[in-house]
Each structure stands twice: as C-alpha cells, then as structure tokens.
Design an enzyme around this catalytic site. Structure first.
Site, PDB file in Angstrom:
ATOM      1  N   CYS A  80       0.796  -1.079  -0.023  1.00  0.00           N
ATOM      2  CA  CYS A  80       0.059  -0.083   0.020  1.00  0.00           C
ATOM      3  C   CYS A  80       0.970   1.296   0.046  1.00  0.00           C
ATOM      4  O   CYS A  80       2.145   1.118   0.135  1.00  0.00           O
ATOM      5  CB  CYS A  80      -0.790   0.121   1.282  1.00  0.00           C
ATOM      6  SG  CYS A  80      -1.752  -1.516   1.380  1.00  0.00           S
TER       7      CYS A  80
HETATM    8  N1  GLN Z   1      -1.264  -6.515   4.337  1.00  0.00           N
HETATM    9  C1  GLN Z   1      -1.926  -5.404   4.240  1.00  0.00           C
HETATM   10  C2  GLN Z   1      -3.282  -5.589   3.438  1.00  0.00           C
HETATM   11  O1  GLN Z   1      -3.624  -6.534   3.137  1.00  0.00           O
HETATM   12  C3  GLN Z   1      -1.277  -4.253   3.731  1.00  0.00           C
HETATM   13  C4  GLN Z   1      -0.934  -4.328   2.263  1.00  0.00           C
HETATM   14  C5  GLN Z   1       0.053  -3.602   1.556  1.00  0.00           C
HETATM   15  O2  GLN Z   1       0.913  -2.971   1.989  1.00  0.00           O
HETATM   16  N2  GLN Z   1      -0.119  -3.699   0.221  1.00  0.00           N
HETATM   17  O3  GLN Z   1      -4.051  -4.671   3.533  1.00  0.00           O
END
Ligand code: GLN
Length: 280
Positions: free
Chosen positions: A2
């Site tokens: 994210c």
């Molecule tokens: N694991 C977290 C989620 O699924 C963050 C994912 C990410 O950083 N892309 O929301």
C-alpha cells in the site's frame, strides 16, 4: 504494498493534502513511483482526520478504488484538518476485502496504517498471538475479534494493546516488530501511527520519507492560514509518507530498519532492533 501518508500542521483541505500534489496519494493509487511490491493500489482506501478540540478522529473508508469514489472530491474540497492519516490499499493475498479491511484502523484517539505483510497470514497469526500473549485471549479469539481478517488488523491489535498500556507511539511500534520477530514472525512492517499530535512510523521492508517545512512554502501547506497572532513564529508542517508526493525540495528518506517520531516542531529517527535470525 500500500501507500500511506500522515500530515500534521496548519489546517489544510483534504484535497490539498491528498489529491492536489502532482504525485499525490490519490495518484499513487494507480501510478506509484517507488512502490517495491505491487503496481496498483485499487483495493480500497481510507482517510482519518481530526477536527478542533475533538481527540477522536473521523474516518472515511471504502473498499473500492479511490479514483472511483464519486463522493470523495466534494468531501476533500470542504474538509479541513491539521492532522490527517490516509492510505490506499493493495490487498495482500489471503486477506479480507471491503472497507473494514482498509486503513486507517482506529482505537480511541489513534489512527494506524500498515504497508507490508505478515508472512504466513492467517495461520502464522494464531501462533504468534499464543506466543506473544500467553496470558491473554487465545490466538483464535484474537483473530475472531478483529475488525476484518487482515494481517494489518492483527498487527494493530498487538500495537494498540501496548498504546492502551501507556507505551509511547514509536516505542509501541518498535517493540511490536521486535516481539513479532523474536516469536518467529516475519514480513514487512512499515507502520504509520498518529494521535493527532505526533506521528510515529517505521521503515521495515519498504521506503519511508518525511518533509518538515514552514507552512506556506508550497502545497500542502500553501494557503493554510497561520495562527494570525502577532509575533507568533510561522507555523510548520510535517508530512510522513511511503513516497514523496512531489519533486520539491526537503524530502528526506528514513533509512531501512528505523523508527521515526515527527511533529511540526521536529523529527527524530532511531534504529530498530536488528531483525531476529531467520527474520526479514
Ligand atoms: N497486508 C496489508 C493489507 O492487505 C497491507 C498491504 C500492502 O501494504 N499492500 O491490506
């Protein structure tokens, strides 16, 4: 991974903070420039913000791409805040969908976002809970109590317990990473946390940047009013983000495996404990 961002400073519109910059968080949803894992962040988004005098933030989250929300432009134009935390999400495999799975997660006055993953989710989480909270609820009970079945919500449950017990924000983030790794957990733990007064964040597996500057030296501070009181020093703002949202001066990268504490009056950065053997 994210992308996430937190801002503290003079009140500014959500639009000036999140969509106006040339490489804004909004744009990073489909065109991040420095994302190490994943290419688009289309699995939802969330914005948390504080308003004058109320220590408990408001949140607006959706399980759909930020660019497809017809209500956001209006809200972002009129909502002003001096303390904001926002994220766009690229869901990790095996995690839940929907707005409840989108950061920021909240507890009382705190807002939290996680960029990364807990390896082995969800099986690893039950074992970690049993090892990290031996006298507490069972691992299964912790997982069942999560707002959404997401690794980030589980990590937030570990962190928020420490905050509620009185640990300082940066200490709670660093101690959680150390405890998870010491218990055999691995993953990428880029955390972002605020209580509306300060920001704490970790760089552990992905990039982290910050910029502290006098308000009025360009978006997002531009146009934000100062205190107005004669003789007051010019207000400063600080932004902490996965990646810079413009090519302007003043951005500083936080070294890998460090934890940061930031307020408009200063930023401090210190190392995390080395990863446990076998960790990331
Ligand atoms: N694991 C977290 C989620 O699924 C963050 C994912 C990410 O950083 N892309 O929301």
């Amino acid at each position: 991974m994210c992308r996430h961002l937190a801002y503290l400073g003079p009140p500014a519109t959500l639009r000036s903070l999140l969509t106006d910059p040339p490489h804004s968080l909004f744009r990073q949803a489909w065109a991040p420039r420095r994302q190490r894992y994943g290419t688009v962040n289309a699995d939802g988004f969330g914005i948390g913000w504080y308003t004058d005098g109320d220590p408990v933030p408001a949140r607006y989250r959706r399980g759909t791409p930020i660019w497809g929300d017809p209500s956001l432009p209006d809200l972002a134009r009129v909502i002003r805040s001096g303390a904001v935390l926002a994220a766009v999400r690229s869901a990790t495999e095996g995690t839940a969908a929907g707005e409840q799975a989108a950061a920021p997660f909240a507890d009382g006055r705190w807002l939290f976002s996680h960029n990364g993953r807990l390896d082995g989710w969800p099986e690893s989480a039950a074992g970690l809970a049993a090892r990290l909270l031996p006298a507490g609820p069972s691992g299964a009970a912790i997982l069942l109590s999560l707002e959404a079945m997401v690794d980030s919500a589980f990590l937030w449950a570990l962190i928020s317990r420490r905050l509620r017990a009185g640990e300082a924000m940066a200490a709670a983030l660093a101690a959680t990473i150390a405890a998870v790794e010491a218990a055999g957990g691995a993953g990428r733990f880029n955390f972002l946390l605020t209580d509306g007064q300060a920001i704490a964040a970790t760089a552990s597996g992905d990039m982290l940047w910050y910029r502290r500057r006098p308000a009025g030296s360009g978006a997002p501070g531009s146009g934000a009013p100062g205190s107005g009181a004669p003789g007051d020093a010019a207000p400063w703002s600080v932004t902490v983000a996965s990646e810079p949202d413009d090519d302007g001066p003043g951005w500083t990268e936080v070294p890998a495996r460090h934890v940061l504490t930031a307020t408009p009056s200063g930023v401090s950065v210190r190392p995390l404990a080395p990863a446990a053997p076998g960790g990331p």
